[in-house]
Design a protein around this motif. Sequence first.
Motif, short mmCIF file in Angstrom:
data_model
loop_
_atom_site.label_atom_id
_atom_site.label_comp_id
_atom_site.label_asym_id
_atom_site.label_seq_id
_atom_site.Cartn_x
_atom_site.Cartn_y
_atom_site.Cartn_z
N ARG A 129 2.58 2.63 4.50
CA ARG A 129 3.22 3.86 4.94
C ARG A 129 2.82 4.23 6.37
NH1 ARG A 129 5.02 7.38 0.81
NH2 ARG A 129 5.38 8.86 2.51
N SER A 130 3.78 4.67 7.13
CA SER A 130 3.48 5.23 8.45
C SER A 130 2.71 6.54 8.26
CB SER A 130 4.77 5.47 9.23
OG SER A 130 5.65 6.31 8.50
N GLY A 170 -1.51 1.59 10.00
CA GLY A 170 -1.02 1.32 11.34
C GLY A 170 -2.10 0.92 12.32
N GLU A 171 -3.38 1.06 11.94
CA GLU A 171 -4.47 0.64 12.83
C GLU A 171 -4.53 -0.88 12.96
OE1 GLU A 171 -6.90 3.06 14.25
OE2 GLU A 171 -5.15 4.26 13.70
N PHE A 172 -4.01 -1.59 11.96
CA PHE A 172 -4.14 -3.05 12.01
C PHE A 172 -2.87 -3.78 11.59
CE2 PHE A 172 -6.10 -1.27 8.17
CZ PHE A 172 -5.37 -1.86 7.16
N VAL A 173 -1.77 -3.05 11.40
CA VAL A 173 -0.48 -3.67 11.10
C VAL A 173 0.56 -3.13 12.07
CG1 VAL A 173 1.36 -3.99 9.40
CG2 VAL A 173 -1.03 -3.97 8.64
N THR A 174 1.19 -4.03 12.82
CA THR A 174 2.30 -3.67 13.68
C THR A 174 3.60 -4.01 12.95
OG1 THR A 174 1.01 -4.10 15.66
CG2 THR A 174 3.41 -4.08 15.91
N HIS A 175 4.53 -3.08 12.94
CA HIS A 175 5.76 -3.25 12.18
C HIS A 175 6.51 -4.52 12.58
CE1 HIS A 175 9.24 -2.14 9.82
NE2 HIS A 175 10.01 -2.35 10.88
N VAL A 221 5.74 -1.26 8.35
CA VAL A 221 5.22 0.10 8.26
C VAL A 221 6.42 1.02 8.13
CG1 VAL A 221 3.79 1.86 9.35
CG2 VAL A 221 3.27 -0.57 9.71
N VAL A 222 6.52 1.71 6.99
CA VAL A 222 7.75 2.43 6.64
C VAL A 222 7.44 3.90 6.34
CG1 VAL A 222 8.85 0.35 5.75
CG2 VAL A 222 7.53 1.79 4.21
N PRO A 223 8.45 4.78 6.46
CA PRO A 223 8.18 6.21 6.35
C PRO A 223 8.14 6.79 4.94
CG PRO A 223 10.45 5.87 7.01
CD PRO A 223 9.81 4.51 6.98
N ASP A 224 8.77 6.12 3.96
CA ASP A 224 8.86 6.73 2.64
C ASP A 224 9.11 5.65 1.58
OD1 ASP A 224 11.68 6.10 2.76
OD2 ASP A 224 11.97 7.94 3.92
N ASP A 225 9.13 6.10 0.32
CA ASP A 225 9.27 5.16 -0.79
C ASP A 225 10.62 4.45 -0.79
OD1 ASP A 225 6.77 5.94 -1.56
OD2 ASP A 225 7.38 6.95 -3.41
N SER A 261 0.85 -1.19 0.00
CA SER A 261 0.00 0.00 0.00
C SER A 261 0.88 1.24 0.00
CB SER A 261 -0.92 0.00 1.23
OG SER A 261 -1.71 1.17 1.27
N PRO A 262 1.05 1.91 -1.16
CA PRO A 262 2.00 3.02 -1.24
C PRO A 262 1.41 4.38 -0.85
CG PRO A 262 1.10 2.58 -3.41
CD PRO A 262 0.48 1.57 -2.48
N SER A 263 0.11 4.46 -0.60
CA SER A 263 -0.52 5.76 -0.37
C SER A 263 -0.21 6.28 1.02
CB SER A 263 -2.04 5.65 -0.55
OG SER A 263 -2.66 6.89 -0.24
N ALA A 264 0.21 7.55 1.09
CA ALA A 264 0.47 8.19 2.37
C ALA A 264 -0.79 8.86 2.91
CB ALA A 264 1.57 9.23 2.22
N LEU A 265 -1.84 8.95 2.10
CA LEU A 265 -3.08 9.63 2.51
C LEU A 265 -4.21 8.64 2.70
CD1 LEU A 265 -2.89 12.72 0.12
CD2 LEU A 265 -2.27 12.61 2.55
#
Length: 417
Positions: free
Chosen positions: A339-340, A345-350, A356-360, A315-319
């Motif tokens: 994306r963080s 993040g509601e249902f995936v723990t890193h 869950v990652v900050p950028d591309d 899932s690449p969308s940040a929005l």
Amino acid sequence: MKVALLTDCYLPRLGGIEVQSHDLARHLVGLGHQVEVFTATPGPQGERHGEITVVDGIPVHRLAVRLPWELPVNPLAPRELRRRLTGGAFDVAHVQTGVVSPFAWDSTRVTLGLGLPTAMTWHCMLGQVAPGFDAVGFVRRWAARGVAMSAVSGVAAAPLRELVGPSASVSVLPNGIDVDRWRPVEDEATRHVPSPHSSGPDVPSPHSSGPDVPSPHSSGPDVPVPGSPRPPLQLVTAMRLAARKRPRALVELVARAELLAGRGSFTLTILGEGPDRRKVEAYLAREGIGWVSLPGRVSRDELRQRYAVADVYVSPSALESFGIAALEARTTGLPVVGRSGSGIGEFVTHDVGGLVVPDDATMAGALAGLAVDRARVARMRRWNVEHPPEQDWPRVAALAVAEYERAMSLAAVAGRR
């Protein structure tokens, strides 16, 4: 309880709000409540001007007019909506809204004018438009008049809380999923379990952050290419092919991951339709990329089948305010890479049920690491299968009823002022 469910968009249109509103209505009825839907979306045979269609036993008031592209807009709807709500003896109204939802907002003005207890759920990330909402002030005024505000995730609720101010509260009413429908059967759950001879550790070293997190001084991790050939990691996503969902950016970051992990490390299936299809196809042709497929929109049953044979959901969308497609994939067992700062993040723990990652750049490195370390993929899949998500519909429907009760209490207090 008799509930008026008010939404710009509804079936037969397909999208997050449309499907979620339909499923919520169905589960509320299953709990013994009465539900009627009011929408600016025409019916399957073009029903408009207040015609009532019945979808899965639920009356749907089609307050639509003929517009180009079947836009769900009707500035003339409030008068007829007021008449129907007045005569319908409803206990509560539940408004579904996004960043731009003229029918939902008109509906809120009508319900407040009638003194009908009103709950409102936001299905969007306000982001850069939040200052505009703050300037016009109508969201704060609605909350002050007793509208029970909620959002589909904590990250979506945060800017809404800033808008309404400290005198009002914002709940989280997540999207729901039929866990039993998406849960993998036994042979699907065991298909991806690695053999005892598979490469890669099952649990990453506690002294390292894993191959998905690059050094802050590099553009991505230095991922070794194993000596023995391995099948490509099968990536899948389901999205509207539109700029906000970033389909081309996804292809580009997977191409970067392939440079890190080695040629032939990935296939990517992008399910869905949208205005950017031709742009994505032109980019694939221009770059000579043959490992991406675009099957188009598929049914829920086919979506589940495609998830069953994939390895990782991306899932690449940040929005992404929530990410219902990602939740469906996670329920089938797929590790989710997202994306963080999004609803993922509601249902995936890193490093538990996904990454869950900050950028591309970090996402490209994360995918490269998973292409090499298949045992890590299997570990996350196994965790997802053994731990179904909390957003099962019975729980979400119960949370919705709690919101209706909160709306009634807030309306009673507002009425005494």
